[in-house]
Design a protein around this motif. Structure first.
Motif, short mmCIF file in Angstrom:
data_model
loop_
_atom_site.label_atom_id
_atom_site.label_comp_id
_atom_site.label_asym_id
_atom_site.label_seq_id
_atom_site.Cartn_x
_atom_site.Cartn_y
_atom_site.Cartn_z
N UNK A 120 19.17 25.74 -23.41
CA UNK A 120 17.94 25.25 -24.02
C UNK A 120 16.82 26.21 -23.62
N UNK A 121 16.17 26.81 -24.59
CA UNK A 121 15.04 27.68 -24.31
C UNK A 121 13.78 26.83 -24.19
N UNK A 122 12.93 27.21 -23.25
CA UNK A 122 11.72 26.43 -23.01
C UNK A 122 10.63 27.37 -22.50
N UNK A 123 9.41 27.16 -22.95
CA UNK A 123 8.31 27.99 -22.47
C UNK A 123 7.89 27.54 -21.07
N UNK A 124 7.23 28.43 -20.36
CA UNK A 124 6.73 28.09 -19.03
C UNK A 124 5.73 26.93 -19.12
N UNK A 125 4.86 26.96 -20.11
CA UNK A 125 3.88 25.88 -20.23
C UNK A 125 4.55 24.53 -20.46
N UNK A 126 5.63 24.52 -21.22
CA UNK A 126 6.38 23.27 -21.45
C UNK A 126 7.05 22.79 -20.16
N UNK A 127 7.63 23.71 -19.40
CA UNK A 127 8.22 23.34 -18.11
C UNK A 127 7.17 22.71 -17.19
N UNK A 128 6.00 23.36 -17.09
CA UNK A 128 4.94 22.85 -16.22
C UNK A 128 4.45 21.48 -16.67
N UNK A 129 4.32 21.29 -17.98
CA UNK A 129 3.89 19.99 -18.50
C UNK A 129 4.93 18.92 -18.17
N UNK A 130 6.22 19.25 -18.35
CA UNK A 130 7.28 18.28 -18.08
C UNK A 130 7.35 17.90 -16.60
N UNK A 131 7.05 18.85 -15.72
CA UNK A 131 6.98 18.51 -14.29
C UNK A 131 5.79 17.59 -14.04
#
Length: 130
Positions: free
Chosen positions: A5-16
């Motif tokens: 699954x590809x994910x942007x850094x901003x999406x990772x940070x938001x999900x955390x």
């Protein structure tokens, strides 16, 4: 079964931040020192190792990244890449983390344009900036 699954850094940070990504109870606390955080290759635009997540089926079997309450129970638990992802989160979001000695602390990284490098901030740098 694994899936990419590809994910942007901003999406990772938001999900955390909202709690969608957490840590399994067995995961160790944050152990990187500040110079290792400063040298994180992601800041320099280098590729990073893949992150490995485990889909969480048990809402009570986890820890959070950071110390603030979350909106959700995590759907994904990070199994590999936790130190780098936690370092990125705490620096980019200005969040407090709990380290291996159970201390709550910020990790602040600053850019020195005159020297074209990243540095771990200290009280002298912070006083000079204000």
């Amino acid at each position: 079964m694994f899936k990419k699954v590809d994910c942007s850094v901003s999406k990772l940070l938001k999900n955390i931040a909202i709690g969608e990504i957490g840590l399994p109870d067995i995961q160790r606390l944050f152990v990187w020192d500040t110079t290792r955080v400063r040298d994180l290759s992601m800041y320099r635009g280098y590729p990073i190792d893949p992150l490995l997540f485990w889909e969480n089926g048990y809402p009570g079997e986890h820890c959070t990244i950071g110390v603030h309450g979350k909106q959700k129970a995590p759907h994904l638990l990070i199994v590999d890449g936790q130190q780098g992802l936690t370092a990125l989160y705490t620096v980019m979001r200005g969040e407090v983390i709990t380290d291996q000695k159970f201390r709550r602390r910020h990790i602040r990284i600053v850019f020195s344009p005159l020297e074209n490098r990243l540095e771990v901030t200290n009280t002298a740098i912070e006083r000079e900036a204000s």
